[in-house]
Design an enzyme around this catalytic site. Structure first.
Site, short mmCIF file in Angstrom:
data_model
loop_
_atom_site.label_atom_id
_atom_site.label_comp_id
_atom_site.label_asym_id
_atom_site.label_seq_id
_atom_site.Cartn_x
_atom_site.Cartn_y
_atom_site.Cartn_z
N GLY A 1 -24.74 3.44 2.43
CA GLY A 1 -23.68 4.07 1.61
C GLY A 1 -24.06 3.95 0.14
CE1 TYR A 2 -28.06 3.41 -4.43
CE2 TYR A 2 -28.28 5.64 -5.25
CZ TYR A 2 -28.54 4.30 -5.37
OH TYR A 2 -29.28 3.83 -6.44
N GLY A 3 -22.50 5.35 -2.50
CA GLY A 3 -21.38 5.90 -3.28
C GLY A 3 -21.03 4.91 -4.38
CG ASN A 4 -17.15 3.34 -7.00
OD1 ASN A 4 -17.78 2.42 -7.52
ND2 ASN A 4 -15.93 3.67 -7.35
CB ALA A 5 -18.73 0.09 -2.97
N GLY A 6 -21.69 1.13 -3.13
CA GLY A 6 -23.09 0.91 -2.76
C GLY A 6 -24.05 1.10 -3.92
CE LYS B 1 -4.48 0.62 0.16
NZ LYS B 1 -5.53 -0.28 -0.35
#
Ligand code: NAD
Length: 420
Positions: free
Chosen positions: A217-222, A105
């Site tokens: 969570g309604y972002g990229n993943a959600g 990382k």
């Protein structure tokens, strides 16, 4: 109470697994610490003519299974311990998916929102100037993470190529598709999670076409998860949320409308009242649904609310959404948890496919990417489930056991530790 830092948490999780596997002390010591880490200072000429020096890191945690792989974060609160923890988790995630890769990382302490495009490009190239001798397709392959984008990966790949004197598309993943990115990378994290939910539903006898799903969570993943749940399973998404709160409709939400509302008003909460009811993020976690997908933050299922979780499956697309105490409560209550480094491993898996395509100078059709992703995720899910049953441990502990065992086996075969 002293709050544990992320690296101490990662070490504690490893210690628990080492107990289950009865690992020798020398093996534990190797696995508890990064193999190698680099601290760099990156001078950047700013638009106003001054020079600012940014601090950056690259941690190569363990490369027993192959070159290390992991994203680069640009974040104002980046710390070396966060990077170490994330590098450790990448090691276990790659091993769990049986990718021929170790874990790494990187990070730079900066606030990309305060930088112009020109400054961001100089910082991205400057990072590579400092670390290029330590990375590369056979050593360590970075990728995007928090606040780093396909454009940043493109600049980094270009800088690395200039320094080595050849086109090194395979030195970094998450690139735009035009310059060596892979089809299917955009929604790979959510899609990989869907394959594990499908397997879990089979095991529990849940018909997903009749299932109710809540997503925090309604972002990229959600957001990708919501559309894929509908597309792949015909499941009903009854609740979604973001940092401002959530919306609920027991007959199923209009996902397109929710997306439009979010892009117009920056939250799903302002969706029309006739079709939705407002709920809080806390209420969403406790809804009576078949599948709860966590796709936002860490520590949202705790010992306080875990007893009230009614979902049959908790799918952790987010990293670290469940605390260790909550894990035990969910396990004892028969809630089936698909742990984060299994559920969200689709992203790194398609990143690995990107490397393979770059080496072969060949672009796979998107169906081929989906098919290969499905096989990897399904196989990893089954290994974890079988291990959980065999050792009578929860799914997270089982995922650790599978992953750590594979790294230990590789270290033995390479002669790093003694064979038993
Ligand atoms: P994102 O920034 O696109 O979306 C995050 C969402 O969470 C946003 O809708 C935001 O409003 C919401 N949110 C923030 N605070 C919240 C709160 N207090 N309560 C409820 N919702 C809240 O991020 P993302 O890329 O979708 O990542 C989400 C999680 O998934 C993170 O834990 C990330 O590490 C993990 N993950 C993502 C990927 C990926 O490929 N995107 C890969 C692996 C893991």
């Amino acid at each position: 109470m002293v709050e544990l830092n992320p690296f101490e948490i990662a070490q504690k999780q490893l210690d628990d697994c080492a107990e289950i596997l009865k690992l020798d002390d020398d093996v534990r010591e190797i696995l508890r610490n990064p193999m190698r880490e680099l601290h760099v200072s990156i001078p950047v000429r700013m638009d106003d003519g001054t020079t600012r020096v940014f601090k950056g890191f690259r941690v190569q945690y363990n490369d027993a299974k192959g070159p290390t792989k992991g994203g680069i974060r640009f974040h104002p609160e980046e710390t070396i311990d966060t990077v170490r923890a994330l590098a450790a988790w990448m090691t276990w995630k790659c091993a769990l998916l049986d990718l021929p890769l170790g874990g790494g990382k990187g990070g730079v302490i900066c606030n990309p929102k305060e930088l112009s495009d020109n400054e961001l490009e100089h910082l991205s190239r400057g990072y590579i100037d400092q670390v290029w001798q330590f990375i590369g397709p056979d050593k360590d392959i970075p990728a995007p993470d928090v606040y780093t984008t396909p454009q940043i990966m493109a600049w980094m790949m270009d800088e690395f190529s200039k320094l080595t004197g050849k086109n090194e598309f395979g030195c970094i993943t998450g690139k735009p598709v035009t310059i060596g990115g892979s089809c299917g990378r955009d929604d790979a994290t959510a899609r990989g999670g869907m394959y594990t939910i499908r397997e879990a539903a089979k095991k529990l006898g849940i018909d997903l076409s009749k299932a109710k799903v809540a997503i925090q969570g309604y972002g990229n993943a959600g957001c990708n998860a919501a559309f894929l749940c509908r597309e792949l399973f015909d499941a009903k998404i009854v609740a979604i949320s973001d940092s401002k709160g959530g919306i609920y409709n027991e007959d199923g939400l209009d996902l397109e409308l929710a997306c439009n509302t979010k892009s117009d008003t920056s939250t799903v909460v302002n969706s029309p009242r006739e079709t939705t009811k407002k709920i809080t993020n806390e209420e969403l976690i406790e809804l009576d649904v078949d599948v709860l997908i966590t796709a936002a933050l860490e520590n949202v299922i705790t010992k306080e609310n875990a007893p009230r979780v009614k979902a049959k499956i908790v799918a952790e697309l987010a990293n670290g959404p469940t605390t260790p105490e909550a894990d035990e409560i969910l396990y004892n209550n028969g809630v089936h948890v698909i742990p984060d480094f299994l559920c969200n491993a689709g992203g790194v898996t398609v990143s690995y496919f990107e490397m393979v395509q770059n080496i072969d100078r060949y672009n796979w059709e998107v169906e081929e990417v989906y098919d290969r992703l499905d096989r990897r995720m399904t196989s990893a899910y089954r290994s974890v489930l079988d291990t959980s049953k065999a050792y009578k441990i929860n799914m997270r502990q089982a995922a650790y056991v599978v992953a750590v065992n594979r790294v230990v086996e590789s270290m033995k075969l390479r002669g790093w530790i003694k064979m038993k």
